[in-house]
Enzyme design. Structure first.
Site, short mmCIF file in Angstrom:
data_model
loop_
_atom_site.label_atom_id
_atom_site.label_comp_id
_atom_site.label_asym_id
_atom_site.label_seq_id
_atom_site.Cartn_x
_atom_site.Cartn_y
_atom_site.Cartn_z
NE ARG A 178 40.76 39.42 48.36
CZ ARG A 178 40.58 40.00 49.54
NH1 ARG A 178 40.34 41.32 49.59
NH2 ARG A 178 40.61 39.31 50.66
CE LYS A 211 41.50 46.57 49.72
NZ LYS A 211 42.78 46.35 49.02
#
Length: 286
Positions: free
Chosen positions: A255, A221
């Site tokens: 995840r 991210k």
């Protein structure tokens, strides 16, 4: 106990959720699993590497081309049905904020609805309840779907995370979603700047202390990229470091894009914590 689909996970058992994007424009793989066969090959590889959950997404999280509910369903529903046919025991999650898509994928065999946008469609939880599906309750700070944060401020980011996710989780249970199938997610990057995401990680034990299973979606991210000043394809080490910290603080579900590497990190942390024996222990015994 965390119960998802046909699977039950023990309190100290870390769970990997592998990302399979059915989008042509995902930030990480740029459409590598948009077509069916590469996507199914990705599922097979992820399961072999230790993923218990497959998370299917039909819409890129960030800004981009408009994707209608009908198109999102077209990208995901048939694929969910095929994954269910080929992998009957795997837990299937679908990343969607729309109740219409949630309904269709649950009909096709999905076990979990991963609501990454913080309950923006309140009917999604109703769908999860009706089908007995699991639900991920995520903090997005009230941001609309597919938007990037702009000068967002919190008096106390973790307090806001707790207020919003716990409210969503309790509402889901009140509607009939099984309590043991509800997870809360701090929503790294969603409605947050990099400092907010770092603080959410640092204080993750406050979420764990609520008793709800905590899911973290850290993989490659922007907060990792900005912290280390690295482009998308060079964020694995930062992601794994954040994963180790999150595991030590008690997160349950991860995840991820890179399953094998994450599995090793989680196994190592579990062994250090005393929850998992070494795979081999010969040193000093011969």
């Amino acid at each position: 106990m965390l119960r998802l689909g046909r699977r039950e996970f023990a309190p100290h058992e870390p769970v990997i959720m592998a990302i399979v994007n059915r989008t042509p424009d995902s930030f990480y793989d740029r459409g590598a699993t948009f077509r069916d066969e590469p996507a199914l090959a990705r599922v097979e590889q992820a399961v072999a590497e230790g993923a218990a959950i497959i998370d299917v997404g039909g819409v890129k999280a960030g800004p981009g081309e408009e994707v209608s509910a009908e198109e999102e369903a077209r990208r995901t529903v048939g694929f969910v049905g095929e994954v269910r046919r080929r992998f009957p025991d795997v837990v299937i999650s679908v990343d969607t904020w729309r109740h219409e898509v949630g309904e269709a994928v649950c009909e096709a065999g999905a076990d979990v609805l991963n609501d990454a946008w913080g309950g923006v469609d309140p009917r999604l939880a109703e769908v999860a309840a009706r089908y007995g599906a699991g639900l991920v309750c995520t903090h997005a700070g009230g941001a609309p779907p597919r938007t990037r944060p702009h000068r967002v401020e919190y008096e106390d980011v973790m307090a806001d995370i707790l207020d919003r996710t716990l409210e969503l989780a309790e509402r889901a249970v009140s509607l009939g979603v099984p309590r043991e199938s509800v997870m809360i997610d701090p929503g790294h990057d969603f409605g947050k700047n990099t400092r907010h995401s770092l603080e959410a990680t640092r204080r993750l034990d406050e979420m764990v202390a609520t008793g709800w299973p905590v899911l973290v979606s850290l993989s490659n991210k922007d907060f990792v990229g900005e912290t280390l000043d690295r482009p998308v394809k060079e964020r694995l080490l930062g992601t794994l470091a954040t994963t180790a910290v999150s595991a030590w603080l008690g997160a349950r579900v991860y995840r991820v894009h890179e399953v094998a590497e994450t599995r090793q990190v989680l196994d190592m942390v579990a062994s250090i914590a005393g929850h998992r024996p070494p795979a081999v222990a010969r040193r000093g015994l011969a």
